[in-house]
Enzyme design. Sequence first.
Site, mmCIF file in Angstrom:
data_model
loop_
_atom_site.group_PDB
_atom_site.id
_atom_site.type_symbol
_atom_site.label_atom_id
_atom_site.label_comp_id
_atom_site.label_asym_id
_atom_site.label_seq_id
_atom_site.Cartn_x
_atom_site.Cartn_y
_atom_site.Cartn_z
ATOM 1 C CG ASP B 15 -1.998 0.928 1.301
ATOM 2 O OD1 ASP B 15 -1.923 1.942 0.574
ATOM 3 O OD2 ASP B 15 -2.960 0.691 2.047
ATOM 4 C CG HIS B 17 -3.360 5.070 -0.393
ATOM 5 N ND1 HIS B 17 -3.506 3.752 -0.757
ATOM 6 C CD2 HIS B 17 -4.081 5.797 -1.284
ATOM 7 C CE1 HIS B 17 -4.290 3.676 -1.835
ATOM 8 N NE2 HIS B 17 -4.653 4.904 -2.175
#
Lengths: 468, 139
Positions: B15, B17
């Site tokens: 991930d 983000h």
Amino acid sequence: MIALLFDIGSTFTKVTAVDCDEAKLLGRSAAPTTINTDVNEGLKQAVTQLEDQIGVIADRADFKLACSSAAGGLKMVAVGLVPGLTAQAAQWAALGAGAKVLQTFVFKLTKQEIDKISELDADIILLAGGTDGGNSDTILHNARMLARSLLDVPIIIAGNKAAQDEVSKILQAAGKDLRITDNVMPQLEELNIEPARETIRALFLERIIHAKGLDTMQRFVDRVVMPTPSAVMDAAQLLAQGDGKDKGWGELLVIDVGGATTDVHSMATGDPTSSGVVLKGLVEPWKKRTVEGDLGIRYSAASLFAAVGEAFLLQIGKELNPNFPIADGNLEDFILSLGRVPSEIYTTEKEIFFETIIGRAAVTAAMNRHAGRLEQIFTPHGEVFLQRGKDLSQVKKIIGTGGILVHHQSPQDILAGAIRPSGEKTLLTPLAGEFFLDKEYIMAAAGLLAKEMPKTAFNLLNRYLVAV
Amino acid sequence: MAEKRTIILGVIGADVHAVGNKILEYTFSKAGFNVVNIGVLSSQKDFIEAAIETDAVAILVSSLYGHGELDCQGFRDRCIEAGLDNILLYVGGNLVIGKQNWEEVKERFLNMGFDRVYPPGTLPDEPIRDLKNDLGLPD
Ligand code: B12
């Protein structure tokens, strides 16, 4: 000014005479090391041989410095907490000081491990663990275990600052010889190995030289200043960075293929060289040294064979010369014979060819362990790459040093093992190389001069490292 | 004042983000914690090793891209295995894909051994208050 520079190795004592003003080599010679009887005999013989070549020199020398890897070199044990974190940092600090790391211990030491440490017969124990303000249980436990043991080995404390006072109290109460220095990893993944490295070097000068009987040679040597690998590293650093006036070579690699070990030094930041790569884990030192104890091409030839496998060796053989016949078993027999006659210099075409193969395999395996890796991760958004360790893709200057490469007919064929094979996607070894050879054994000598006479040392390196 | 407590912050799995993670780093630091941020693309091992070396009291895991459930499996077990018996585990972000019943999602993460589970869009104030509470610190 004239300098006499000695490298007291485990087998040979080498001496190099240098004209410091001209940065010129006046001569060099070598004689067998005599550490088991009186180290002075070997020194004397080396100097006598040198004087036979170039006339009186010992009495004319303005200073005489030595580095040493005799009597086993500087042997250390590193102790840390997590394998990839403080234990790794402690190991790098020791390697960076030119030591041979006998073993690295992690987490809480057990009774068996203490016994093992006693058996290892180290010169120094480096005790780390915990970031500053971080874990202190483990280093306290380990201090207590060491305190309770019969070990009579100097201990350097380089762990969690918050536990430092208590750790030293525990060890002091047990009468241990100890030194305190800054944490090797004060914050997570932030390396701080310079203070530990300095402390190791200081301890080496203070205690180890005496313990190894190297302080009895005042006649020829003013002082032993550092372990040999440390001198080589200092030379590599100077060469890369320059002497402050003249620009250095930039990022580079130094590879020493030895009989027992293969050492790799990289002077490079190792930052990612392609976009979309995320660096993970401990940021490695700019000046990084690794020592592979199972990859040597004499004493360690059998373990090298086991580590890389026959298929890999045969593949190298084919690449080097598709027409050369390597009958089954031939290569293995040769490799096993290498350990039996370690001082042999090989002369027949077949022997040289085989030596090239295993030398190159040692370089490849050592480089693969030294360099970082990319890990490809597939995400819903596409692929991302994680980098652990140093990216050496763009490092081009590759310098070979050590007797085996110097005596070999085509050292560049051995050094070429450092280059990444085409199609390889995860290894971050160099993509291309320009090869140089330390033909005159100038690196250790220049390393000895690096601090006090950087200009001379730099010019010596520039002059005597030759392209191959 | 007592010594600052250390917490580990990071975004788990594949991930990337990064924005929420930076905000959490800033706000938890301001709230008086010593924040060790291991950033995006962090594995369970990265979190746990960081917590061991730094003697952290809590691990705050973010997952934004919808694969949180898979990435977080076995996290508590690994902590116990690594000797982090009493460490607090918080998780937040967009933990699962699509619109699923929040109470059920929360239950699943609690069952995995997380102490607190936060829904999408959680502002930092709430978890900061919870953490101080859980650690017995004054507000
Ligand atoms: C910007 C963005 C991206 C950028 C990220 C850039 C970067 N490097 O940060 C890019 C373009 C790379 C991206 C990629 C993807 N994204 Co996107 N992205 C967004 C977006 C628009 C904003 C995220 C953001 O920064 N929010 C602002 C911050 C401040 O909020 P936050 O991250 O939620 O964090 C806060 C809280 O959640 C909370 N919090 C977070 N973690 C934790 C942990 C704890 C313990 C606690 C207490 C609190 C807490 O505190 C934070 C501060 O208040 C969101 C949609 C949205 N509006 O949220 C989608 C979104 C997160 N992305 C989504 C998806 C699907 C993807 C992709 C898979 C594919 C795609 N559609 O592009 C890829 C995945 C890439 C990868 N490998 O991770 C989905 C996730 C769906 C789901 N989980 O169900 C979202 C929700 C969009 C959507 N509605 O579909 N994305």
